[in-house]
Scaffold this active site. Structure first.
Site, PDB file in Angstrom:
ATOM      1  N   ARG A   1       0.850  -1.186   0.000  1.00  0.00           N
ATOM      2  CA  ARG A   1       0.000   0.000   0.000  1.00  0.00           C
ATOM      3  C   ARG A   1       0.887   1.238   0.000  1.00  0.00           C
ATOM      4  O   ARG A   1       1.848   1.323   0.768  1.00  0.00           O
ATOM      5  CB  ARG A   1      -0.909   0.008   1.231  1.00  0.00           C
ATOM      6  CG  ARG A   1      -2.006   1.059   1.155  1.00  0.00           C
ATOM      7  CD  ARG A   1      -2.833   1.118   2.427  1.00  0.00           C
ATOM      8  NE  ARG A   1      -2.227   2.000   3.410  1.00  0.00           N
ATOM      9  CZ  ARG A   1      -2.871   2.479   4.488  1.00  0.00           C
ATOM     10  NH1 ARG A   1      -4.128   2.149   4.702  1.00  0.00           N
ATOM     11  NH2 ARG A   1      -2.259   3.268   5.341  1.00  0.00           N
TER      12      ARG A   1
ATOM     13  N   ARG B   1     -14.051  -5.462   2.665  1.00  0.00           N
ATOM     14  CA  ARG B   1     -13.001  -5.348   3.680  1.00  0.00           C
ATOM     15  C   ARG B   1     -13.514  -5.498   5.110  1.00  0.00           C
ATOM     16  O   ARG B   1     -12.811  -5.185   6.068  1.00  0.00           O
ATOM     17  CB  ARG B   1     -12.287  -3.994   3.527  1.00  0.00           C
ATOM     18  CG  ARG B   1     -11.365  -4.013   2.334  1.00  0.00           C
ATOM     19  CD  ARG B   1     -10.478  -2.807   2.207  1.00  0.00           C
ATOM     20  NE  ARG B   1     -10.040  -2.181   3.427  1.00  0.00           N
ATOM     21  CZ  ARG B   1      -9.019  -2.641   4.180  1.00  0.00           C
ATOM     22  NH1 ARG B   1      -8.379  -3.745   3.835  1.00  0.00           N
ATOM     23  NH2 ARG B   1      -8.662  -1.977   5.270  1.00  0.00           N
TER      24      ARG B   1
ATOM     25  N   GLU C   1      -4.777  -7.333   4.704  1.00  0.00           N
ATOM     26  CA  GLU C   1      -3.930  -6.265   5.227  1.00  0.00           C
ATOM     27  C   GLU C   1      -3.127  -6.789   6.412  1.00  0.00           C
ATOM     28  O   GLU C   1      -3.638  -7.537   7.245  1.00  0.00           O
ATOM     29  CB  GLU C   1      -4.792  -5.083   5.678  1.00  0.00           C
ATOM     30  CG  GLU C   1      -3.994  -3.905   6.221  1.00  0.00           C
ATOM     31  CD  GLU C   1      -4.882  -2.736   6.620  1.00  0.00           C
ATOM     32  OE1 GLU C   1      -4.358  -1.624   6.751  1.00  0.00           O
ATOM     33  OE2 GLU C   1      -6.099  -2.937   6.799  1.00  0.00           O
TER      34      GLU C   1
END
Length: 403
Positions: free
Chosen positions: A148, A284, A340
């Site tokens: 990211r 997400r 993530e």
């Protein structure tokens, strides 16, 4: 049947606040669940202590689905981040117990592994584009397949996603909310340049992601997505606030950049229309804020029907307990996309010993029975709760804006 005999809430702050639920059964088996709601931790702790735990005593720990429905439907007041985070903590702890009693890691109870490992992305950030590219090269050298990118916006004193430390980022940074200043026009000028430079420096064999953090209107998000299309972003995250889900239809009309949203979602109902109308590419929602493994599997199953993949939130406001649960979920679901991963501090890792591991851009939850994570209560007791708020955001003229 294993009966629940005791449950307690443990609040600790090894560098940041975490809330953990520990459930004990009459045969001595224990399970842990994460109940951390960043900036509102004690609300969940109280909800668990005052309203949930008394209802758990004497129940069969194996009846995970029944307990979930009891806590959701039985409360009458459904959904919301506090309620669903509390339910998630119970759910994680019960899956942990079930795995330990079966002698199997939780992912085996979910149908086994659908892949060898879980692709994760790291956070490269810096005050300038050059700083961010240097951080991204570091992640690339460590074997990350996805990174990211966030960088400072010229003229802004601070920018979301840009931390003081290259590896550790904790936005809840003050006893009362910090006030940041934001300029959309300045931001929209720098991000395309960041991605252009990143592709030149990093090549095309690494996935590049970006988090807008709810800052743009739909048409602004469409413009940014179109500007970034030549650099093939893996996704644009939280392009605009998702309360108005039709907003994502407008973004879709203007860009083919993949869209990801949902870290603030607390149930399948928050995601239903976005998924069914194929207005997003990645959901997400996270195990700790969306009702635990049980409910997150429902969201993933709905998403799978529409070729929407998972991309669960995984910042440091998930304790290692939730990270472990997320990895078991990720390893098992057929429509996994990416996870993530923000590493925790050494202090946090010491409080939460865990079996999961990272290698070559992938993570694995490990094969310890249950979730493969625990809480060292003696160490936890050394770190007292410290109130910390997330920042708020204002435009340059003082208008309150989405942080």
């Amino acid at each position: 049947m294993p009966k629940i005999t005791r449950a307690r809430v443990i609040v600790t702050c090894p560098g940041r606040n975490f809330v953990t639920l520990k459930i004990e059964c009459d045969d001595g088996t224990t399970g842990v669940g994460d109940a951390t709601l960043n900036g509102r931790e004690l609300a969940v702790a109280s909800y668990l202590s005052e309203h949930v735990i008394p209802c758990l005593i004497g129940r069969d720990a194996h009846r995970i689905e029944d307990v979930w429905q009891y806590l959701y439907k039985g409360a009458y007041w459904r959904r919301g981040p506090v309620t669903m985070t509390a339910i998630a903590a119970v759910d994680m702890a019960l899956w942990d117990i079930k795995g330990k009693l079966a002698g199997l890691p939780v992912y085996q109870l979910l149908g086994g592994a659908s892949r060898e490992g879980v692709m994760v992305y790291g956070h490269a950030n810096g005050a300038t584009i050059d700083d961010t590219i240097a951080a991204a090269k570091d992640y690339q050298a460590q074997g990350y397949k996805a990174i990211r990118l966030q960088c400072g916006v010229p003229g802004m004193a601070s920018t979301y996603g840009v931390s003081k430390d290259r590896y550790f980022y904790e936005p809840a940074d003050a006893d009362l909310p910090t006030e940041n200043v934001w300029s959309t026009s300045k931001y929209l000028r720098v991000v395309p340049e960041l991605f252009r430079t990143a592709r030149e420096a990093l090549g095309w064999d690494v996935h590049l992601l970006h988090d807008i953090h709810h800052r743009l209107t739909p048409i602004e998000a469409g413009r940014l997505g179109r500007d970034l299309e030549p650099y093939r972003p893996f996704w644009l995250e939280d392009a605009t606030p998702a309360e108005n889900q039709e907003a994502f239809r407008l973004i879709r009309q203007h860009t083919t950049a993949p869209l990801a949203v949902g870290e603030v979602f607390s149930s399948i109902w928050d995601a239903k229309d976005l998924i069914q109308n194929q207005l997003i590419d990645y959901i997400r929602a996270t195990v700790v804020h969306a009702g635990g493994i049980t409910h997150l599997r429902r969201i993933a199953a709905l998403a799978d029907l529409y070729q929407v993949r998972t991309g669960c939130h995984g910042a440091t406001d998930l304790s290692p307990v939730a990270m472990a649960a997320a990895l078991h979920f990720d390893l098992s679901v057929p429509n996994f996309g990416i996870q993530e991963y923000m590493r925790h501090t050494d202090e946090t890792d010491a409080v939460f010993p865990h079996a999961y591991s990272f290698a070559d851009g992938m993570m694995h939850p490990g094969d310890a029975p249950g979730l493969g994570v625990d809480i060292d209560e003696d160490r936890a007791a050394r770190h007292e709760y410290s109130r910390a708020f997330l920042p708020v955001n204002r435009l340059e003229d003082g208008t309150l804006w989405s942080w």
